[in-house]
Write a protein that holds these residues in place. Structure first.
Motif, PDB file in Angstrom:
ATOM      1  N   UNK A  23      11.562   8.112  -2.150  1.00 28.29           N
ATOM      2  CA  UNK A  23      10.616   7.555  -1.348  1.00 28.29           C
ATOM      3  C   UNK A  23      10.208   6.200  -1.974  1.00 28.29           C
ATOM      4  N   UNK A  24       9.598   6.601  -3.248  1.00 26.29           N
ATOM      5  CA  UNK A  24       8.879   5.648  -4.189  1.00 26.29           C
ATOM      6  C   UNK A  24       9.956   4.426  -4.181  1.00 26.29           C
ATOM      7  N   UNK A  25      11.249   4.713  -4.930  1.00 24.92           N
ATOM      8  CA  UNK A  25      12.017   3.743  -5.073  1.00 24.92           C
ATOM      9  C   UNK A  25      12.319   2.780  -3.935  1.00 24.92           C
TER      10      UNK A  25
ATOM     11  N   UNK B 134       1.046  -1.350   0.056  1.00 25.06           N
ATOM     12  CA  UNK B 134      -0.149   0.079   0.063  1.00 25.06           C
ATOM     13  C   UNK B 134       0.939   1.032  -0.032  1.00 25.06           C
ATOM     14  N   UNK B 135       1.778   1.319   0.711  1.00 28.07           N
ATOM     15  CA  UNK B 135       2.856   2.301   0.801  1.00 28.07           C
ATOM     16  C   UNK B 135       3.371   2.646  -0.531  1.00 28.07           C
ATOM     17  N   UNK B 136       3.896   1.480  -1.034  1.00 28.89           N
ATOM     18  CA  UNK B 136       4.646   1.584  -2.539  1.00 28.89           C
ATOM     19  C   UNK B 136       3.514   2.175  -3.483  1.00 28.89           C
ATOM     20  N   UNK B 137       2.376   1.491  -3.440  1.00 25.84           N
ATOM     21  CA  UNK B 137       1.504   1.734  -4.332  1.00 25.84           C
ATOM     22  C   UNK B 137       1.031   3.442  -4.307  1.00 25.84           C
ATOM     23  N   UNK B 138       0.930   3.798  -2.928  1.00 27.94           N
ATOM     24  CA  UNK B 138       0.625   5.298  -2.847  1.00 27.94           C
ATOM     25  C   UNK B 138       1.536   6.357  -3.481  1.00 27.94           C
TER      26      UNK B 138
END
Length: 838
Positions: A712-714, A437-441
């Protein structure tokens, strides 16, 4: 045989464990790799946290070091650099600080005399800066008080610059460089990794005199005070005294009305950002480690089931529960330490990856695997041994002795063991859901940022930046004041640059802009609209401001909304004009036509009115000057020819900076093309001492503008990928063991006429049940945890339903794939073989 000593018992357990594990290389590999991934992720983030947050500053008595910010009653949460003259007052009037030193924010200066002309990263500091910190050079000396002149006469170079650019020359002392056109002499080389407080790499230091008449007007805000508390003085006592001094200065100087001072520990102030960024990441890697532990606990659970008869037999021969638990915890400890060793090796690569993704940040060179990181790795290795090994060990220590007497009976599993395995699988899915979920956001955030229209066309555009020096032939000091006069050579330099670069092969158009969109922070000036009621000074409207050449709008393809673009007729002798963006028109002229209106710019915080008003001749589209995720402020574009010659001290610097923007004709543009070399050659013909920097395509500039969100996404995507891999292995293990355990049952069903679809449905039912429960628990956890990264999100809420749905569907698909091999094996089972299966 005598009783074994504790040392002999441990040695015997280790020999037995090694033999047992080496007989199962597949199990051994999966366990060690799973633990290593989790441990490496945690050690990597800890190494950065330790460097930036936990480790004290490398100076004597670092707890006595503080920084002092100026605050405003109207905006108590904002922190501003105080006027330089006010910092001098603080130093003279306080009784709580041993000393106060001043330093600039990381800046650039053009330097010649050290190879090819180029800009270097510099800091301006008062001579007492190094003595206040207790920092000593490795070569030479620090600044003397008499060397703090209005222009640099001596310099200190960083150890890294000395090694990189000067080849570690021991005879460097006395070497001279031209800095901003002023000859400066090297007097010392600072110690390695002496990093600037405000981030980034640093090449050299230049002394500055804060008591110069140049700063007496209290309008310069570009130095920060760093102070050392006197022994025994607390932070609260220092704050009380600074409050008293602030009220005194408020009475003495009306311009100080409503301002105060905030005293903060230097370490906390420097690295407060680190906790905001790294603690959520630390939570993410903790989830990865938990998933690894759950995965290994499941594998040990399977191993316990297959060795029940062994444990029962050992108990029947006299082994007690404590002895069994000790032997099994020895096995868990050996696995954890092996995972820790591999994890330590992976940590080196993890640190390099993290630093590469993050780019330039303070103390990056100090991040590494040292004794503290090794101690942390050892600690979490032992913790993981307890987390994944204790429950299976306790279960194995309670064997059913009757199992030994039913040797020929078909293998069964206790309901408690089955429930434990299923619970662990659910936990893996739940934890993986949170990370996904964190990565998806964050992925959703990046997609939204990429879809934002920046207000211009950056394709096929090459950019580079130039900064003319404040000394030499471009700027001179106005006698008897703090004013600076820019000479006609400034405009002539940039005009010749355009004339030389526009005809170059591959160039469609060339233009200049003072603040490159999303790359530089544009200047903000207050202004007055002629014919409108004048607001009080504290309420003057402000707008972003950039000096441009007329061709900038066509080169960047910024659309014209109304009126006209700036053009070549807008010379210094012509009426002074500006174009404004749509945000400016909407905010300041909501009910009237801006075209033809006149404004008077004021160079805040300098209370100097420009002598000539400017007429608005055009409205252009909004450009995302501060990044795609930021609101577009009102913005003003003025011809670079139409600028005042005299500026308050320091204000001329913005006028001296320009970005060259080139739209190319065809082909892929990059900073390493022949075009960039041709521009450097043309520049050398105009002024061989002027460097060019920041050679980037406009697409690279846009990419860099979302660097924090991308970083952050990576990282979250990497952690989520590892978590999903571990969860898939765990689900596969549960389903594989479940199928093997039910082989006899499946054989009976097939013998009685069950179809393959019926068998698949039997297995899918368990898969659906475990996955659904895990995803449901994970989503509930993610709803709370996702708020920790809400400050990094753009265009998406922490509760975005599409992201949660995508994660649920994705995990279901991954779980289905993990179940595929066991299910395929189940539907191909031979009934005759299954009925004989034990």
């Amino acid at each position: 045989m005598g009783i074994l000593t504790p040392f002999e018992t441990i040695r015997a357990d280790l020999r037995f464990t090694l033999r047992s594990l080496l007989k199962n290389p597949g199990f051994l590999t999966v366990v060690i790799v799973s633990l290593a991934l989790g441990i490496a992720a945690n050690s990597t983030i800890f190494s950065v946290l330790d460097t930036l947050v936990y480790r004290p500053l490398p100076y004597p008595q670092p707890e006595q070091l503080v920084v002092i910010w100026q605050t405003e009653q109207a905006h108590p949460d904002q922190r501003n650099a105080p006027p330089i003259a006010q910092q001098v007052d603080w130093k003279k009037q306080n009784h709580v600080f041993e000393d106060i030193a001043l330093e600039s924010f990381n800046d650039t200066a053009s330097v010649s005399g050290a190879g090819e002309p180029r800009p270097l990263r510099v800091e301006y500091v008062t001579p007492n800066f190094f003595s206040l910190l207790g920092a000593k050079p490795v070569l030479g000396r620090v600044f003397a008080a008499s060397e703090a002149q209005d222009h640099a006469q001596t310099i200190l170079v960083s150890y890294e610059f000395w090694k990189r650019e000067l080849n570690g020359d021991p005879q460097v002392l006395g070497k001279t460089f031209a800095i901003e056109g002023v000859e400066s002499t090297v007097v010392g080389v600072m110690q390695p990794h002496f990093a600037p407080f405000f981030g980034g790499r640093l090449d050299l230091w230049i002394p500055i005199n804060p008591e110069s008449t140049r700063y007496s007007t209290r309008i310069d805000h570009w130095l920060m005070p760093v102070a050392r508390l006197k022994p025994g003085v607390t932070l609260a006592e220092a704050q009380t005294e600074m409050d008293v001094i602030s009220r005194r200065l408020e009475q003495e100087y009306p311009g100080n009305k409503g301002t105060g001072a905030k005293v903060l520990p230097l370490h906390d102030d420097l690295f407060r950002f680190a906790g905001q960024v790294l603690y959520p990441l630390f939570g993410a890697v903790a989830f990865v480690l938990l998933i690894a532990c759950v995965n290994v606990a499941n594998l040990l659970q399977f191993r316990t089931e297959t060795r029940r008869k062994e444990y029962a037999l050992r108990c029947s021969l006299g082994a007690g529960r404590r002895r069994l638990i000790q032997q099994l915890m020895t096995e868990s400890g050996l696995l954890a330490l092996s995972g820790g060793l591999l994890g330590t090796a992976l940590t080196y690569g993890g640190i390099k990856l993290l630093v590469a993704l993050a780019g330039d940040f303070p103390n990056a060179a100090d991040v590494g695997v040292d004794g503290r990181v090794l101690l942390f790795t050892l600690g979490i290795s032992l913790l993981t041994a307890i987390l994944f090994g204790l429950a299976p060990a306790i279960q194995a220590s309670r064997p059913d002795l009757n199992v030994v007497l039913r040797e020929g009976e078909r293998k069964t599993t206790t309901s408690s063991g089955q429930m434990a395995r299923h619970s662990l699988a659910v936990a893996e899915v739940a934890l993986a859901t949170v990370l996904l979920v964190g990565a998806g956001l964050m992925i959703n955030t990046m997609l939204h940022l990429q879809r934002v229209n920046p207000g211009f066309d950056g394709s096929q555009v090459l950019t580079m930046e130039l900064q003319l020096p404040e000394g030499g032939k471009y700027v001179e000091r106005v006698p008897g004041g703090d004013m600076e006069k820019t000479l006609p050579s400034v405009t002539a330099f940039y005009q010749r640059l355009l004339e030389k670069t526009a005809p170059l092969s591959g160039v469609e158009s060339a233009a200049l802009i003072g603040a490159l969109p999303t790359r530089c922070c544009a200047e903000f000036y207050s202004f007055a609209i002629l014919g409108h009621p004048a607001p009080p000074p504290e309420s003057r409207p402000q707008a972003g401001y950039s000096e441009v050449s007329p061709g900038i709008f066509g080169t960047l393809k910024i659309p014209l909304v109304k009126g006209r673009y700036l053009d070549e007729h807008d010379t210094e002798a012509a009426p002074w004009v500006i174009t404004v963006n749509q945000a400016f028109a909407r905010k300041f002229f909501p009910n009237e036509d801006p075209i033809g209106q006149q404004i008077l710019l004021r160079y805040d915080p300098y209370p100097v009115d420009e002598a000539r008003p400017r007429q608005i001749v055009g409205i252009v589209g909004d450009v995302k000057h501060f990044g795609p995720g930021q609101e577009t402020p009102p913005f003003v574009y003025a011809p670079f020819h139409q600028q005042p010659a005299v500026f308050p001290g320091g204000a001329a610097r913005a006028h001296l900076h320009k970005a060259l923007v080139l739209r190319t004709t065809a082909g892929r543009v990059s900073g390493e093309t022949n075009l960039a070399m041709s521009v450097k050659k043309a520049l050398a013909e105009i002024d061989p001492n002027q460097p060019v920097t920041g050679i980037m395509t406009m697409e690279e500039v846009l990419t860099a503008s979302v660097g924090n969100s991308r970083f952050y996404m990576q990282l979250l995507a990497i952690f989520a990928g590892v978590a999903v891999l571990l969860a898939a292995v765990g689900i596969y293990g549960v389903m594989s063991y479940s199928v093997s355990e039910r082989t006899h049952e499946i054989g009976i069903r097939v013998a009685l006429g069950a179809h393959r679809g019926d068998v698949l449905g039997l297995i899918a039912k368990l898969w659906l049940k475990l996955t659904f429960i895990g995803v449901a628990i994970g989503i509930a956890m993610a709803l709370g945890v996702a708020r920790l990264i809400s400050s990094f999100l753009f265009g998406v809420k922490p509760t975005d339903p599409l992201t949660y749905l995508a994660v649920a569907v994705g995990l279901a698909a991954i779980a289905l794939f993990a179940c595929y091999i066991p299910a395929r094996r189940a539907i191909k089972v031979d009934p005759l073989v299954a009925l004989r299966y034990e």
